[in-house]
Design a protein around this motif. Sequence first.
Motif, PDB file in Angstrom:
ATOM      1  N   ALA A 175      13.724  19.574  -3.547  1.00  0.00           N
ATOM      2  CA  ALA A 175      13.264  19.938  -4.882  1.00  0.00           C
ATOM      3  C   ALA A 175      14.396  19.729  -5.882  1.00  0.00           C
ATOM      4  O   ALA A 175      15.543  20.104  -5.598  1.00  0.00           O
ATOM      5  CB  ALA A 175      12.798  21.394  -4.910  1.00  0.00           C
ATOM      6  N   PRO A 176      14.119  19.128  -7.043  1.00  0.00           N
ATOM      7  CA  PRO A 176      15.179  18.875  -8.033  1.00  0.00           C
ATOM      8  C   PRO A 176      15.947  20.126  -8.427  1.00  0.00           C
ATOM      9  O   PRO A 176      17.152  20.079  -8.681  1.00  0.00           O
ATOM     10  CB  PRO A 176      14.411  18.292  -9.225  1.00  0.00           C
ATOM     11  N   GLU A 177      15.250  21.272  -8.472  1.00  0.00           N
ATOM     12  CA  GLU A 177      15.905  22.512  -8.873  1.00  0.00           C
ATOM     13  C   GLU A 177      16.707  23.143  -7.743  1.00  0.00           C
ATOM     14  O   GLU A 177      17.472  24.081  -7.968  1.00  0.00           O
ATOM     15  CB  GLU A 177      14.880  23.521  -9.407  1.00  0.00           C
ATOM     16  N   ASN A 178      16.537  22.623  -6.528  1.00  0.00           N
ATOM     17  CA  ASN A 178      17.291  23.139  -5.383  1.00  0.00           C
ATOM     18  C   ASN A 178      18.615  22.374  -5.294  1.00  0.00           C
ATOM     19  O   ASN A 178      18.868  21.599  -4.370  1.00  0.00           O
ATOM     20  CB  ASN A 178      16.479  22.975  -4.103  1.00  0.00           C
ATOM     21  N   ILE A 179      19.461  22.613  -6.268  1.00  0.00           N
ATOM     22  CA  ILE A 179      20.715  21.871  -6.402  1.00  0.00           C
ATOM     23  C   ILE A 179      21.616  22.093  -5.186  1.00  0.00           C
ATOM     24  O   ILE A 179      22.289  21.171  -4.720  1.00  0.00           O
ATOM     25  CB  ILE A 179      21.449  22.285  -7.691  1.00  0.00           C
ATOM     26  N   ALA A 180      21.612  23.313  -4.667  1.00  0.00           N
ATOM     27  CA  ALA A 180      22.483  23.625  -3.529  1.00  0.00           C
ATOM     28  C   ALA A 180      22.139  22.762  -2.326  1.00  0.00           C
ATOM     29  O   ALA A 180      23.033  22.284  -1.614  1.00  0.00           O
ATOM     30  CB  ALA A 180      22.359  25.103  -3.173  1.00  0.00           C
ATOM     31  N   SER A 181      20.844  22.546  -2.081  1.00  0.00           N
ATOM     32  CA  SER A 181      20.429  21.734  -0.945  1.00  0.00           C
ATOM     33  C   SER A 181      20.855  20.285  -1.127  1.00  0.00           C
ATOM     34  O   SER A 181      21.324  19.632  -0.180  1.00  0.00           O
ATOM     35  CB  SER A 181      18.904  21.817  -0.774  1.00  0.00           C
ATOM     36  N   MET A 182      20.706  19.765  -2.340  1.00  0.00           N
ATOM     37  CA  MET A 182      21.091  18.382  -2.605  1.00  0.00           C
ATOM     38  C   MET A 182      22.599  18.187  -2.402  1.00  0.00           C
ATOM     39  O   MET A 182      23.042  17.243  -1.754  1.00  0.00           O
ATOM     40  CB  MET A 182      20.696  17.986  -4.022  1.00  0.00           C
ATOM     41  N   LYS A 183      23.394  19.095  -2.956  1.00  0.00           N
ATOM     42  CA  LYS A 183      24.852  18.974  -2.830  1.00  0.00           C
ATOM     43  C   LYS A 183      25.281  19.090  -1.375  1.00  0.00           C
ATOM     44  O   LYS A 183      26.179  18.369  -0.919  1.00  0.00           O
ATOM     45  CB  LYS A 183      25.541  20.046  -3.676  1.00  0.00           C
ATOM     46  N   SER A 184      24.640  19.997  -0.646  1.00  0.00           N
ATOM     47  CA  SER A 184      24.977  20.175   0.761  1.00  0.00           C
ATOM     48  C   SER A 184      24.669  18.911   1.548  1.00  0.00           C
ATOM     49  O   SER A 184      25.475  18.461   2.369  1.00  0.00           O
ATOM     50  CB  SER A 184      24.195  21.354   1.339  1.00  0.00           C
ATOM     51  N   ALA A 185      23.512  18.325   1.298  1.00  0.00           N
ATOM     52  CA  ALA A 185      23.116  17.114   2.018  1.00  0.00           C
ATOM     53  C   ALA A 185      24.064  15.965   1.706  1.00  0.00           C
ATOM     54  O   ALA A 185      24.402  15.157   2.586  1.00  0.00           O
ATOM     55  CB  ALA A 185      21.687  16.734   1.651  1.00  0.00           C
ATOM     56  N   GLN A 186      24.521  15.885   0.466  1.00  0.00           N
ATOM     57  CA  GLN A 186      25.386  14.785   0.052  1.00  0.00           C
ATOM     58  C   GLN A 186      26.788  14.876   0.643  1.00  0.00           C
ATOM     59  O   GLN A 186      27.501  13.878   0.685  1.00  0.00           O
ATOM     60  CB  GLN A 186      25.459  14.727  -1.480  1.00  0.00           C
ATOM     61  N   THR A 187      27.200  16.052   1.103  1.00  0.00           N
ATOM     62  CA  THR A 187      28.516  16.169   1.739  1.00  0.00           C
ATOM     63  C   THR A 187      28.531  15.503   3.108  1.00  0.00           C
ATOM     64  O   THR A 187      29.583  15.144   3.615  1.00  0.00           O
ATOM     65  CB  THR A 187      28.934  17.645   1.907  1.00  0.00           C
ATOM     66  N   ALA A 188      27.344  15.361   3.704  1.00  0.00           N
ATOM     67  CA  ALA A 188      27.274  14.829   5.063  1.00  0.00           C
ATOM     68  C   ALA A 188      26.525  13.512   5.163  1.00  0.00           C
ATOM     69  O   ALA A 188      26.639  12.819   6.171  1.00  0.00           O
ATOM     70  CB  ALA A 188      26.597  15.851   5.981  1.00  0.00           C
ATOM     71  N   ASN A 189      25.754  13.167   4.124  1.00  0.00           N
ATOM     72  CA  ASN A 189      24.920  11.975   4.188  1.00  0.00           C
ATOM     73  C   ASN A 189      24.925  11.234   2.859  1.00  0.00           C
ATOM     74  O   ASN A 189      25.179  11.824   1.810  1.00  0.00           O
ATOM     75  CB  ASN A 189      23.462  12.348   4.505  1.00  0.00           C
ATOM     76  N   ASP A 190      24.630   9.944   2.929  1.00  0.00           N
ATOM     77  CA  ASP A 190      24.289   9.200   1.724  1.00  0.00           C
ATOM     78  C   ASP A 190      22.791   9.415   1.507  1.00  0.00           C
ATOM     79  O   ASP A 190      21.981   9.112   2.393  1.00  0.00           O
ATOM     80  CB  ASP A 190      24.594   7.711   1.885  1.00  0.00           C
ATOM     81  N   ILE A 191      22.438   9.960   0.355  1.00  0.00           N
ATOM     82  CA  ILE A 191      21.049  10.298   0.072  1.00  0.00           C
ATOM     83  C   ILE A 191      20.426   9.243  -0.825  1.00  0.00           C
ATOM     84  O   ILE A 191      20.903   9.000  -1.935  1.00  0.00           O
ATOM     85  CB  ILE A 191      20.936  11.678  -0.601  1.00  0.00           C
ATOM     86  N   GLN A 192      19.371   8.610  -0.346  1.00  0.00           N
ATOM     87  CA  GLN A 192      18.643   7.623  -1.140  1.00  0.00           C
ATOM     88  C   GLN A 192      17.307   8.216  -1.567  1.00  0.00           C
ATOM     89  O   GLN A 192      16.485   8.565  -0.720  1.00  0.00           O
ATOM     90  CB  GLN A 192      18.402   6.348  -0.337  1.00  0.00           C
ATOM     91  N   ILE A 193      17.111   8.357  -2.874  1.00  0.00           N
ATOM     92  CA  ILE A 193      15.841   8.870  -3.386  1.00  0.00           C
ATOM     93  C   ILE A 193      14.842   7.718  -3.384  1.00  0.00           C
ATOM     94  O   ILE A 193      15.020   6.717  -4.080  1.00  0.00           O
ATOM     95  CB  ILE A 193      16.003   9.447  -4.795  1.00  0.00           C
ATOM     96  N   ILE A 194      13.783   7.870  -2.608  1.00  0.00           N
ATOM     97  CA  ILE A 194      12.779   6.817  -2.472  1.00  0.00           C
ATOM     98  C   ILE A 194      11.718   6.923  -3.560  1.00  0.00           C
ATOM     99  O   ILE A 194      11.332   5.927  -4.177  1.00  0.00           O
ATOM    100  CB  ILE A 194      12.121   6.892  -1.080  1.00  0.00           C
TER     101      ILE A 194
END
Length: 215
Positions: A175-194
């Motif tokens: 979710a766009p408003e779930n900033i914590a989840s996005m930042k956490s995922a980006q520390t371990a993965n390259d995130i590609q928004i499809i």
Amino acid sequence: MLYKIAHILRDKLPWIWDLIGIINSFLFGLRYGSKMKNVQNILSHFTKTTEEDGNVLSYKVEALDKCNLSLLVKMFAEQPASAFNFFKPHGFDELSLKTLAKDKSFLAYIVVAEGTAQQKVCVGYFFQRSFFWGKSFRGYMTDYRWQRRGINKMMNLCATEISSLLGLRVFGTIAPENIASMKSAQTANDIQIIETLPNGDYYVEYKPKTNCEFL
């Protein structure tokens, strides 16, 4: 498209979803069973020891099974309602989790913490709902009382290593408003928004991040 169809079947036609799950579990076991035997080698690398307030704590990742399932049930029961605002992948009761733990294609793991003054508890959970044709969908949750201790990163890195071992492409929603989840995922993965889904969530692919190590 697969994500949308899966949710329609799960929510509108659960009996078809359950039948597909049985078939997929069998076929996933046939295709990936031999590689799954090596997952424990990966789990053994994801341990760490810290000292917090004079208490030595050890963290480790375990595959979800009948022996530790009660720890996860307890963790879910103790989370505030807000913890499930962005996390509703399945039922959280003991019966639902027992059913999932038997599914060969549902790769579920927990992070447990134990210390000199700390009884063994489940502090994190992650899963990959996988399909025999090589795709999977990731989800994870850290106990609200244990956040900001690197547990999210630990789970994402471990899940990525398992996916790489099996050769799975991994997807999920954030979710766009779930900033914590996005930042956490980006520390371990390259995130590609499809794409952006009708509900506003990002449909993403988790890709291995180069030069990212678990500390």
